[in-house]
Design a protein around this motif. Structure first.
Motif, mmCIF file in Angstrom:
data_model
loop_
_atom_site.group_PDB
_atom_site.id
_atom_site.type_symbol
_atom_site.label_atom_id
_atom_site.label_comp_id
_atom_site.label_asym_id
_atom_site.label_seq_id
_atom_site.Cartn_x
_atom_site.Cartn_y
_atom_site.Cartn_z
ATOM 1 N N ASP A 114 -5.073 3.719 -3.849
ATOM 2 C CA ASP A 114 -3.405 3.228 -4.555
ATOM 3 C C ASP A 114 -3.346 3.252 -6.154
ATOM 4 O O ASP A 114 -2.213 3.729 -6.733
ATOM 5 N N ARG B 261 0.872 -1.107 -0.274
ATOM 6 C CA ARG B 261 0.089 0.288 -0.292
ATOM 7 C C ARG B 261 1.544 1.316 -0.187
ATOM 8 O O ARG B 261 2.195 1.530 0.827
ATOM 9 N N PRO C 224 -2.247 -2.996 -1.871
ATOM 10 C CA PRO C 224 -2.708 -1.602 -2.410
ATOM 11 C C PRO C 224 -4.623 -1.554 -2.087
ATOM 12 O O PRO C 224 -4.799 -2.728 -2.690
#
Ligand code: SF4
Length: 315
Positions: free
Chosen positions: A178, A133, A174
């Motif tokens: 993102d 992330r 993610p």
């Protein structure tokens, strides 16, 4: 979703020597390798420090003789470089980019040094990156690195969550925020020219954004392939539907792979994947996307929408 149900997976990832966990002994390794060969698995990727296993050479030979095409992941430690120098080049080698990304930055000089060291032992190593992330926005920089260093292949695989994923690990995956950041960066002209790079992108949403670099072609996509063309083997030889689906199907030390692939557990997983997730109901792109990665959506979403983690909303 209509996808042929395969008798055996085509692609298997296999954790060999994760730090702090007991690896299989030689006899067990070769038993699992025999199973992969007998089942006709085409592609085997050895992950989690495979070069640290004292029997890696024997394993590579067994898999190759069994007709498997082998890929191997390396973090390029000094110890791994020593082993690589002994192994020859009869496998695909991927350098793991992960350790060169931290605090929102790509350490390009360190990655370039590692790449050069590997090139002395192995022809044409590729790169592999599984972004956490907040890291996806580094992708244009990594693509520029590939262009400058004439890397011929970059793979962005599925997000692996392992056998017992911890909450902190799941929080680190993610999400659509993102992807939005990456989209802005691409819209601002941050993508370099393709320059001969072969880009393999597992995630459909990421692939869509990167189409100018993937040549607009994606191999036939029939939806999530967990428990169908994909499978995963843990360090303890447990067979999983995929490295993003942490429900074991059984041990390959005690069961035949082909039997596990016909088991009720495996078939139930495929049936679950056939269902349209609540969050995809009515989406115009369902016949293209099929809800994306179902393992991550099932085990990592905190709502009950069931759609891909990178998907912001129905289309
Ligand atoms: S809602 Fe998102 S994940 Fe579901 S089918 Fe549509 S685009 Fe795919």
């Amino acid at each position: 979703m209509a996808v042929d149900l395969l008798d055996a997976p085509l692609r298997i990832s296999w954790d060999i020597c994760p730090p702090g966990q007991s690896p299989l002994n030689r006899q067990q390794l070769l038993l699992v390798a025999d199973q992969l060969s007998a089942a006709g698995v085409f592609f085997v990727t050895l992950e989690e420090a495979p070069l640290a296993h004292p029997e890696i050479q024997g394993l590579l030979e067994a898999l190759r003789q069994g007709g498997c095409q082998v890929s191997l992941l390396s973090k390029v430690s000094p110890a791994e470089l020593e082993v690589l120098a002994q192994l020859g080049s009869d496998f695909n080698l991927f350098v793991d980019v992960d350790r060169f990304c931290s605090a929102g930055q790509l350490d390009a000089p360190a990655l370039a040094t590692a790449l050069k060291q590997v090139q002395q032992t192995h022809a044409d190593p590729a790169l592999l990156w599984t972004p956490s992330r907040g890291q996806l926005a580094l992708l244009p920089e990594l693509l520029k690195f590939c262009s400058h260093q004439q890397v011929s292949r970059l793979k962005l695989p599925n997000q692996k969550i392992g056998v017992n994923p911890k909450k902190s690990q799941l929080d680190n995956l993610p999400d659509c925020t993102d992807l939005g950041e990456l989209e802005k960066s691409i819209a601002a002209g941050d993508l370099p020219a393709r320059n001969g790079l072969q880009l393999e992108v597992h995630d459909l949403f990421l692939w869509e954004l990167l189409q100018p670099l993937t040549g607009g072609q994606r191999s036939e996509y029939g939806g999530c392939q967990a428990a169908n063309s994909l499978g995963h083997i843990s360090v303890a030889a447990e067979l999983f539907p995929c490295s993003s689906w942490p429900e074991p199907l059984g041990s390959l030390l005690e069961n035949e792979l082909l039997d596990l692939w016909q088991s009720a557990s495996r078939l139930q997983i495929r049936e679950a994947i056939q269902q349209v997730p609540v969050g995809c109901d009515g989406c115009r792109d369902y016949q293209v996307c099929f809800g994306g990665c179902r393992g991550l959506s099932r085990f990592c979403r905190t709502d009950d929408l069931g759609r891909d983690l990178l998907c912001a909303e129905r289309r």
